[in-house]
Design a protein around this motif. Sequence first.
Motif, mmCIF file in Angstrom:
data_model
loop_
_atom_site.group_PDB
_atom_site.id
_atom_site.type_symbol
_atom_site.label_atom_id
_atom_site.label_comp_id
_atom_site.label_asym_id
_atom_site.label_seq_id
_atom_site.Cartn_x
_atom_site.Cartn_y
_atom_site.Cartn_z
ATOM 1 N N ASN A 59 3.607 -1.422 3.126
ATOM 2 C CA ASN A 59 2.318 -0.593 3.280
ATOM 3 C C ASN A 59 1.846 -0.711 1.473
ATOM 4 O O ASN A 59 0.611 -0.970 1.362
ATOM 5 N N ASP A 124 -4.393 4.529 -0.820
ATOM 6 C CA ASP A 124 -3.110 5.152 -0.712
ATOM 7 C C ASP A 124 -2.419 4.063 0.130
ATOM 8 O O ASP A 124 -2.220 4.069 1.293
ATOM 9 N N GLY A 125 -1.346 3.459 -0.624
ATOM 10 C CA GLY A 125 -0.183 2.640 -0.060
ATOM 11 C C GLY A 125 1.010 2.975 -0.312
ATOM 12 O O GLY A 125 2.013 2.031 -0.493
ATOM 13 N N LEU A 126 1.244 4.254 -0.430
ATOM 14 C CA LEU A 126 2.682 4.828 -0.731
ATOM 15 C C LEU A 126 3.441 4.319 0.562
ATOM 16 O O LEU A 126 4.572 3.955 0.252
ATOM 17 N N VAL A 156 -1.674 4.480 7.342
ATOM 18 C CA VAL A 156 -1.520 5.934 7.840
ATOM 19 C C VAL A 156 -1.556 6.563 6.619
ATOM 20 O O VAL A 156 -1.031 6.121 5.299
ATOM 21 N N PRO A 157 -2.154 7.917 6.390
ATOM 22 C CA PRO A 157 -1.788 8.888 5.331
ATOM 23 C C PRO A 157 -0.551 9.016 4.882
ATOM 24 O O PRO A 157 0.338 9.332 5.677
HETATM 25 K K LIG Z 1 -0.430 4.859 3.399
#
Ligand SMILES: [K+]
Length: 521
Positions: A59, A124-126, A156-157
């Motif tokens: 991700n 947001d690629g955490l 996905v958040p």
């Molecule tokens: K994400």
Amino acid sequence: MPNAHTVDQVRAAEAPLLAGPPPGILMQRAVSGLVAYVARRLGRVHGARIVVLAGGGDNGGDALWAGARLAARGARVDALAPGRTHPEGSAALLAAGGRLHGPDPAPADEVARALVGEADLVLDGLLGIGGRGGLRPAHARLAAFAPPRRTVAVDVPSGVDADTGEVAGEAVRASATVTFGTHKRGLWLMPGAAHTGPVELVDIGLVLPEPDLRALDDADVAALLPVPGAASSKYRRGVLGLVAGSDAYPGAAVLAVGGALRGGAGYLRVITEGRLGAAPGDPHSRAADLVLRAHPEAVVTPIAPGDGTAMLAAGRVQAWAIGPGLAPGPPVRDLLATLLGADEPVVVDAGALDPLGELLGADPAVLRGRSAPVLVTPHEGEFARLTRLALGWDPRTTDTELARDRLGTVRRAAAATGATVLLKGARTLVVDPAGAAWANLTGSAWLGSAGTGDVLTGLIGSLLAAGVPATLAGAVGAHLHGRAAERAALPLAASDLPDLLPRVVTELLDGETAPKPGHCR
Ligand SMILES: [K+]
Ligand SMILES: NC(=O)C1=CN([C@@H]2O[C@H](COP(=O)(O)OP(=O)(O)OC[C@H]3O[C@@H](n4cnc5c(N)ncnc54)[C@H](O)[C@@H]3O)[C@@H](O)[C@H]2O)[C@@H](O)CC1
Ligand SMILES: Nc1ncnc2c1ncn2[C@@H]1O[C@H](COP(=O)(O)OP(=O)(O)O)[C@@H](O)[C@H]1O
């Protein structure tokens, strides 16, 4: 028709594509879709300031590769890494002139806050579908900095469980989510669904199995709507028996009738609780009186509380809806037992839900002998009471389970009771006893006002009477109800909704090139 899959289904669909050459093709397809979305949204990439929150898995790889491509187009890109980063992704970013902050030393809070504060967009690629449990502290800190209105979640958040929609602790709130291959189930399930914003689907060429969760779009609903044909008559279009309204709560009957009249049944019989012998217009039959004033086309029969014989004597119907404006108690239980003894489809709502719970508690097989479906339409509080009475579930545990795994919990309730369960709320779910499940993607939080559920019950009852199968009647009803709410002047009131339904239905049918035969009998 939009579909949602589980993480295991996605992983299985990815496997053959990951095994074959060329390497990294799936990620590059995903990244292309993500960059296209970002460019469209920003309008101008050159000179834009972008912050990438980069976790250690693929991700983070997606987000870093996207950052690299945006940097190559002239964006200023800063990546914040709470731990190790995707090697090729971070190398690509650096090669394109982007900057990487962390993991050693970790980006200071002031640096992260300042970069995020002046960013035009945060990616947001955490964490994606590989996330397990609540975000670890370093990830959670960065997630908390993400500004909801300027953040795009990658796949996905982060912090939302991709399978269940559970949010355990901190989670990114995004203004949009760009998801790859298929919708992940958790994007459609509360509480996670409140974190996604609109979801944009990027095709990456996966061959997917039957979805675990489905949704209807406008075209699906248009195709499912009952439309009268040349051979139709009021009876052949379907007759709904609506048992609603009492002296104490007459207004709920008016709202449910309003929904029912706009739902496509040809004929509406309304049975209201009033004093024995009271006729419409009699001051002791307030519900009957109010219904007739508001809706003269309804055929109203006041009955004595609990008088099932009088209820059935009102005439033949193709489906029943019972509950709005009824006070739970033995008389309603008697009426419901009478309806369950007949074999038409039944929608059970509001004041009839506790009585159904009691009947199921006394005889768990009470719905199994029927060939026609029973559809229950509780909100969360009613769901907790119904499952306590019917199945002995502890309501506090039920609340926790709904937050942990909403779909799984509703599936268990449907399987154990034999009823199709429509759980109301943001992202209403409809699940049949065999587990087939639909999420509703229309509507808004403005619907959370007294009486809107009564309109829904009438609407669904009407669709059932017109011959739409129970699960689809629930899903179509929720879709139309939500669309009506989207068109309402704000703040909406429940009694606005029936008047908005004709516009919704007309627009849906106008979207069709030819009239559909519908479900006429
Ligand atoms: K994400
Ligand atoms: N598999 C594929 O071919 C494709 C995957 N793609 C992307 O890859 C993602 C999945 O990648 P991964 O399998 O590497 O998984 P993720 O990148 O979602 O997460 C894995 C990493 O997160 C850590 N982690 C797990 N739970 C955590 C938590 N609660 N707090 C902090 N860290 C946690 C793990 O230790 C691991 O380092 C998808 O969501 C999608 O974005 C896309 O590129 C499309 C193609
Ligand atoms: N936050 C929300 N977002 C979208 N829809 C909501 C929200 N809260 C409630 N609703 C919808 O509003 C309706 C409320 O129904 P219900 O709780 O039965 O109200 P009442 O019993 O007063 O008629 C349902 O259709 C539900 O799905």
